[in-house]
Enzyme design. Structure first.
Site, short mmCIF file in Angstrom:
data_model
loop_
_atom_site.label_atom_id
_atom_site.label_comp_id
_atom_site.label_asym_id
_atom_site.label_seq_id
_atom_site.Cartn_x
_atom_site.Cartn_y
_atom_site.Cartn_z
N ARG A 29 -1.34 -9.04 -10.12
CA ARG A 29 -2.38 -8.18 -10.68
C ARG A 29 -2.10 -6.71 -10.39
O ARG A 29 -2.48 -5.83 -11.17
CB ARG A 29 -3.74 -8.58 -10.13
CG ARG A 29 -3.89 -8.49 -8.62
CD ARG A 29 -5.22 -9.05 -8.16
NE ARG A 29 -5.36 -8.97 -6.71
CZ ARG A 29 -6.45 -8.50 -6.10
NH1 ARG A 29 -7.47 -8.07 -6.81
NH2 ARG A 29 -6.52 -8.47 -4.79
N TYR A 30 -1.41 -6.42 -9.27
CA TYR A 30 -1.06 -5.04 -8.96
C TYR A 30 -0.01 -4.52 -9.92
O TYR A 30 -0.05 -3.36 -10.35
CB TYR A 30 -0.58 -4.94 -7.51
CG TYR A 30 -1.65 -5.27 -6.51
CD1 TYR A 30 -2.71 -4.39 -6.28
CD2 TYR A 30 -1.62 -6.47 -5.81
CE1 TYR A 30 -3.71 -4.70 -5.37
CE2 TYR A 30 -2.62 -6.79 -4.91
CZ TYR A 30 -3.66 -5.91 -4.69
OH TYR A 30 -4.65 -6.23 -3.80
N ASP B 81 0.86 -1.19 0.00
CA ASP B 81 0.00 0.00 0.00
C ASP B 81 0.90 1.24 0.00
O ASP B 81 1.72 1.41 0.90
CB ASP B 81 -0.89 -0.01 1.24
CG ASP B 81 -2.02 1.00 1.15
OD1 ASP B 81 -1.80 2.09 0.58
OD2 ASP B 81 -3.12 0.71 1.65
#
Length: 237
Positions: free
Chosen positions: A217-218, A147
């Site tokens: 996927r990020y 994050d």
């Protein structure tokens, strides 16, 4: 990431604020089944204070078997990298830590499909796991697309702060490798500044991923949106 905990007599902080989401969109019925059934044998016991009020060190040999190197993935997202590594390296034990329950459910589905068994899951705050991991017990650690907390006032919430990095240093074996992948240039800037302060040496940095890397996927989202991935390898000294 952090959440409030009841006070105890351990050396761990008495209160931990949690930043981020615990859950997102509605979990599918199949994923609810994974959470209800598969965490019974893949969930890592002895991390919560309810299970381990004395904060005794985990018996990793009892979890994975004797003489297995143990690796750690901090925030495994949807779990694709973690399952890939567990399948590619069947001789290791791999712990994944992720507080976002939707990600945990996604991982469990991938575990069923891949049929891997050399992993364990902590569906919560990695700092609670650091409290009970034995010193020098982790042979390799991964921080993949964490994050970014882009607002400057939130940078203290990033994993690459001393509150996280010093406990990571304690649990990693001398010479152990710590990999960081991100598409946020300021996040890598902070990592390059803070990780060495915690006792790690930078050994490589590149725009090319590691040979055994599996694109997540990020990362695919970052590439679609025009951001450039950055990969750094540190070693515990």
């Amino acid at each position: 990431m952090q959440d409030d905990r009841a006070a105890d007599d351990s050396d761990a902080p008495q209160w931990r604020n949690f930043y981020g989401r615990r859950s997102g969109k509605t979990i599918r019925p199949s994923q609810r089944t994974y959470l209800a059934e598969d965490l019974l044998h893949l969930g890592l016991r002895g991390v919560s204070r309810a299970d381990n009020p004395d904060r005794a060190p985990l018996d990793l040999a009892g979890v994975f078997g004797p003489d297995r190197p143990v690796w750690l993935e901090v925030g495994f997202g949807g779990g694709e990298h973690m399952v890939h590594m567990a399948a590619r390296y069947p001789g290791i034990g791999l712990i994944g830590c992720e507080p976002f329950i939707n990600g945990v459910a996604m991982l469990l589905g991938k575990v069923r499909q891949a049929g891997v068994s050399n992993l364990a899951v902590h569906p919560g705050d990695v700092r609670d796991l650091f409290d009970v991991l034995p010193a020098a017990s982790i042979a390799k650690a991964f921080l993949n697309y964490p994050d970014p907390w882009p607002k400057r006032r939130h940078h203290r919430r990033r994993f690459v702060t001393q509150d996280h990095l010093l406990p990571l240093h304690r649990v990693m074996a001398p010479g152990a490798e710590f990999r960081v992948a991100t598409d946020i240039s300021d996040y890598m800037r902070q990592a390059l500044l803070e990780v060495p302060k915690a006792g790690f040496a930078l050994v490589a940095r590149s725009g090319t991923p590691w040979e055994d890397w599996l694109s997540t996927r990020y990362e695919q989202k970052a590439l679609r949106e025009g951001r450039v991935p950055d990969y750094a390898t540190f070693r515990r000294v």
